[in-house]
Write a protein that holds these residues in place. Structure first.
Motif, PDB file in Angstrom:
ATOM      1  N   ILE A 107      -5.530  -3.786  -9.389  1.00  9.94           N
ATOM      2  CA  ILE A 107      -4.212  -4.353  -9.063  1.00  9.94           C
ATOM      3  C   ILE A 107      -3.349  -4.462 -10.325  1.00  9.94           C
ATOM      4  N   LEU A 108      -3.941  -4.979 -11.399  1.00  7.18           N
ATOM      5  CA  LEU A 108      -3.200  -5.110 -12.656  1.00  7.18           C
ATOM      6  C   LEU A 108      -2.783  -3.745 -13.198  1.00  7.18           C
ATOM      7  N   LEU A 109      -3.719  -2.794 -13.157  1.00 10.12           N
ATOM      8  CA  LEU A 109      -3.424  -1.448 -13.662  1.00 10.12           C
ATOM      9  C   LEU A 109      -2.316  -0.786 -12.858  1.00 10.12           C
ATOM     10  N   MET A 110      -2.419  -0.831 -11.523  1.00  8.88           N
ATOM     11  CA  MET A 110      -1.432  -0.167 -10.682  1.00  8.88           C
ATOM     12  C   MET A 110      -0.089  -0.880 -10.708  1.00  8.88           C
ATOM     13  N   SER A 111      -0.073  -2.188 -10.871  1.00  7.20           N
ATOM     14  CA  SER A 111       1.199  -2.913 -10.969  1.00  7.20           C
ATOM     15  C   SER A 111       1.951  -2.463 -12.212  1.00  7.20           C
ATOM     16  N   LEU A 112       1.247  -2.358 -13.337  1.00  2.00           N
ATOM     17  CA  LEU A 112       1.878  -1.901 -14.580  1.00  2.00           C
ATOM     18  C   LEU A 112       2.364  -0.463 -14.450  1.00  2.00           C
ATOM     19  N   LEU A 113       1.509   0.394 -13.903  1.00  2.00           N
ATOM     20  CA  LEU A 113       1.877   1.805 -13.763  1.00  2.00           C
ATOM     21  C   LEU A 113       3.030   1.987 -12.767  1.00  2.00           C
ATOM     22  N   SER A 114       3.044   1.210 -11.708  1.00  8.78           N
ATOM     23  CA  SER A 114       4.104   1.340 -10.698  1.00  8.78           C
ATOM     24  C   SER A 114       5.459   0.913 -11.261  1.00  8.78           C
ATOM     25  N   VAL A 115       5.459  -0.159 -12.052  1.00  9.71           N
ATOM     26  CA  VAL A 115       6.724  -0.603 -12.663  1.00  9.71           C
ATOM     27  C   VAL A 115       7.229   0.447 -13.648  1.00  9.71           C
ATOM     28  N   LEU A 116       6.335   1.000 -14.470  1.00 10.56           N
ATOM     29  CA  LEU A 116       6.732   2.066 -15.393  1.00 10.56           C
ATOM     30  C   LEU A 116       7.203   3.304 -14.634  1.00 10.56           C
ATOM     31  N   TYR A 135      13.296  -4.881  -3.874  1.00  6.27           N
ATOM     32  CA  TYR A 135      12.650  -3.565  -4.012  1.00  6.27           C
ATOM     33  C   TYR A 135      11.515  -3.645  -5.029  1.00  6.27           C
ATOM     34  N   PHE A 136      11.746  -4.378  -6.101  1.00  4.79           N
ATOM     35  CA  PHE A 136      10.698  -4.592  -7.099  1.00  4.79           C
ATOM     36  C   PHE A 136       9.503  -5.309  -6.479  1.00  4.79           C
ATOM     37  N   LEU A 137       9.770  -6.285  -5.615  1.00 10.01           N
ATOM     38  CA  LEU A 137       8.700  -6.982  -4.903  1.00 10.01           C
ATOM     39  C   LEU A 137       7.925  -6.013  -4.011  1.00 10.01           C
ATOM     40  N   ALA A 138       8.638  -5.100  -3.360  1.00 11.74           N
ATOM     41  CA  ALA A 138       7.987  -4.098  -2.511  1.00 11.74           C
ATOM     42  C   ALA A 138       7.066  -3.198  -3.336  1.00 11.74           C
ATOM     43  N   VAL A 139       7.500  -2.867  -4.554  1.00 13.51           N
ATOM     44  CA  VAL A 139       6.674  -2.035  -5.439  1.00 13.51           C
ATOM     45  C   VAL A 139       5.389  -2.773  -5.808  1.00 13.51           C
ATOM     46  N   LEU A 140       5.496  -4.062  -6.116  1.00 19.33           N
ATOM     47  CA  LEU A 140       4.304  -4.848  -6.443  1.00 19.33           C
ATOM     48  C   LEU A 140       3.375  -4.984  -5.234  1.00 19.33           C
ATOM     49  N   SER A 143       1.515  -1.791  -4.903  1.00 17.12           N
ATOM     50  CA  SER A 143       0.441  -1.684  -5.890  1.00 17.12           C
ATOM     51  C   SER A 143      -0.790  -2.467  -5.449  1.00 17.12           C
ATOM     52  N   ILE A 144      -0.560  -3.675  -4.934  1.00 13.68           N
ATOM     53  CA  ILE A 144      -1.671  -4.500  -4.462  1.00 13.68           C
ATOM     54  C   ILE A 144      -2.367  -3.842  -3.270  1.00 13.68           C
ATOM     55  N   SER A 145      -1.570  -3.336  -2.332  1.00  4.53           N
ATOM     56  CA  SER A 145      -2.132  -2.739  -1.119  1.00  4.53           C
ATOM     57  C   SER A 145      -2.949  -1.497  -1.430  1.00  4.53           C
ATOM     58  N   PHE A 146      -2.400  -0.601  -2.246  1.00  4.55           N
ATOM     59  CA  PHE A 146      -3.134   0.615  -2.604  1.00  4.55           C
ATOM     60  C   PHE A 146      -4.422   0.273  -3.364  1.00  4.55           C
ATOM     61  N   SER A 147      -4.345  -0.728  -4.224  1.00  3.50           N
ATOM     62  CA  SER A 147      -5.509  -1.102  -5.026  1.00  3.50           C
ATOM     63  C   SER A 147      -6.632  -1.658  -4.163  1.00  3.50           C
ATOM     64  N   THR A 148      -6.305  -2.547  -3.236  1.00  2.18           N
ATOM     65  CA  THR A 148      -7.337  -3.137  -2.387  1.00  2.18           C
ATOM     66  C   THR A 148      -7.996  -2.086  -1.496  1.00  2.18           C
ATOM     67  N   VAL A 149      -7.179  -1.211  -0.907  1.00  2.36           N
ATOM     68  CA  VAL A 149      -7.718  -0.202   0.006  1.00  2.36           C
ATOM     69  C   VAL A 149      -8.582   0.811  -0.736  1.00  2.36           C
ATOM     70  N   PHE A 150      -8.049   1.379  -1.820  1.00  2.00           N
ATOM     71  CA  PHE A 150      -8.766   2.460  -2.499  1.00  2.00           C
ATOM     72  C   PHE A 150      -9.974   1.952  -3.285  1.00  2.00           C
ATOM     73  N   LEU A 182       5.459  -0.073   3.803  1.00  2.46           N
ATOM     74  CA  LEU A 182       6.105  -0.100   2.480  1.00  2.46           C
ATOM     75  C   LEU A 182       7.413   0.682   2.494  1.00  2.46           C
ATOM     76  N   ILE A 183       7.418   1.816   3.156  1.00  5.20           N
ATOM     77  CA  ILE A 183       8.650   2.611   3.244  1.00  5.20           C
ATOM     78  C   ILE A 183       9.729   1.832   3.993  1.00  5.20           C
ATOM     79  N   ARG A 184       9.318   1.155   5.068  1.00  2.00           N
ATOM     80  CA  ARG A 184      10.284   0.383   5.857  1.00  2.00           C
ATOM     81  C   ARG A 184      10.834  -0.790   5.048  1.00  2.00           C
ATOM     82  N   ILE A 185       9.964  -1.499   4.346  1.00  2.00           N
ATOM     83  CA  ILE A 185      10.406  -2.653   3.556  1.00  2.00           C
ATOM     84  C   ILE A 185      11.308  -2.215   2.409  1.00  2.00           C
ATOM     85  N   SER A 186      10.887  -1.181   1.683  1.00  2.63           N
ATOM     86  CA  SER A 186      11.669  -0.728   0.525  1.00  2.63           C
ATOM     87  C   SER A 186      13.002  -0.123   0.951  1.00  2.63           C
ATOM     88  N   LYS A 187      13.026   0.593   2.087  1.00  7.58           N
ATOM     89  CA  LYS A 187      14.301   1.164   2.561  1.00  7.58           C
ATOM     90  C   LYS A 187      15.269   0.054   2.955  1.00  7.58           C
TER      91      LYS A 187
END
Length: 226
Positions: A107-116, A135-140, A143-150, A182-187
């Motif tokens: 989660i920490l790794l992907m949050s940093l990478l997603s913001v960059l 939108y920034f909240l949606a990105v975070l 990151s959390i969702s992808f990290s937990t699933v994968f 995520l697409i719906r929230i960010s859009k």
């Protein structure tokens, strides 16, 4: 007990990554190169940036890049652990602490990478975002969702010979609703929609994360025994 074990394992993950920066540099290179290739491709179509479909393509393309970056970063969570180290973990920590430390680290790794990645993406593809904070909240959240699933799927695949095909098959039913939300929230954040209208989708996304984490804590001890 579990908290202390999780904290020590998490510090170990961060220390190893800080020394090698293997996952971080690799995924960051992937993100920058992919964004640059998309930038070159889009500029072969003059006027596309001013079209009505540009914001939709902009948003979907960003999440596709983050999705594959997550796969590249998190798939190595258990692959890089050799049998000797896993046996050592078995003697000093509980399986719940191991899966939790891996999840938090990812989660920490992907949050940093997603913001960059978002910063790089905005430099190459300028776009108007109605609600940048949301939108920034949606990105975070992504990151959390992808990290937990994968992380959970990577743990299962590691016990099946690190089969990449198995990881893709297992993650498909879970990641599709996540990416659609995520697409719906960010859009909606791009369009500046009232935030209260999105609380339902955010609640569903958080519920999926809770279910995935709970499933990981229940299943991983049985996988660990093998």
């Amino acid at each position: 007990m579990i908290f202390n074990q999780t904290w020590n394992l998490l510090k170990k993950e961060i220390l190893l990554e800080w020394r090698s920066k293997y996952a971080f540099n690799g995924v960051l290179l992937y993100v920058v190169s992919t964004v640059f290739v998309c930038y070159i491709s889009f500029h072969l179509s003059p006027g596309f940036s001013g079209s009505a479909g540009y914001p939709i393509v902009w948003n979907i393309l960003f999440w596709i890049i983050i999705l594959f970056a997550s796969v590249n970063a998190i798939a190595k969570s258990f692959i890089q652990e050799n049998k000797g180290r896993l046996l050592y973990y078995y003697t000093i920590a509980s399986p719940q602490a191991i899966i939790l430390s891996k999840t938090i680290y990812n989660i920490l790794l992907m949050s940093l990478l997603s913001v960059l990645a978002l910063i790089v993406y905005l430099l190459f593809f300028p776009n108007t975002i109605g609600d940048p904070l949301f939108y920034f909240l949606a990105v975070l959240l992504g990151s959390i969702s992808f990290s937990t699933v994968f992380t959970m799927i990577s743990a299962i695949a590691s016990k099946a010979g690190n089969n990449g095909t198995l990881m893709a098959i297992l993650s498909f039913p879970v990641i599709i609703p996540v990416i659609l939300l995520l697409i719906r929230i960010s859009k909606s954040a791009m369009d500046g929609v009232e935030r209260s209208l999105l609380y339902g989708n955010i609640s569903i996304l958080l519920a999926i994360n809770v279910i995935v984490i709970a499933t990981s804590l229940l299943l991983f001890p049985y996988l660990w025994r093998d």
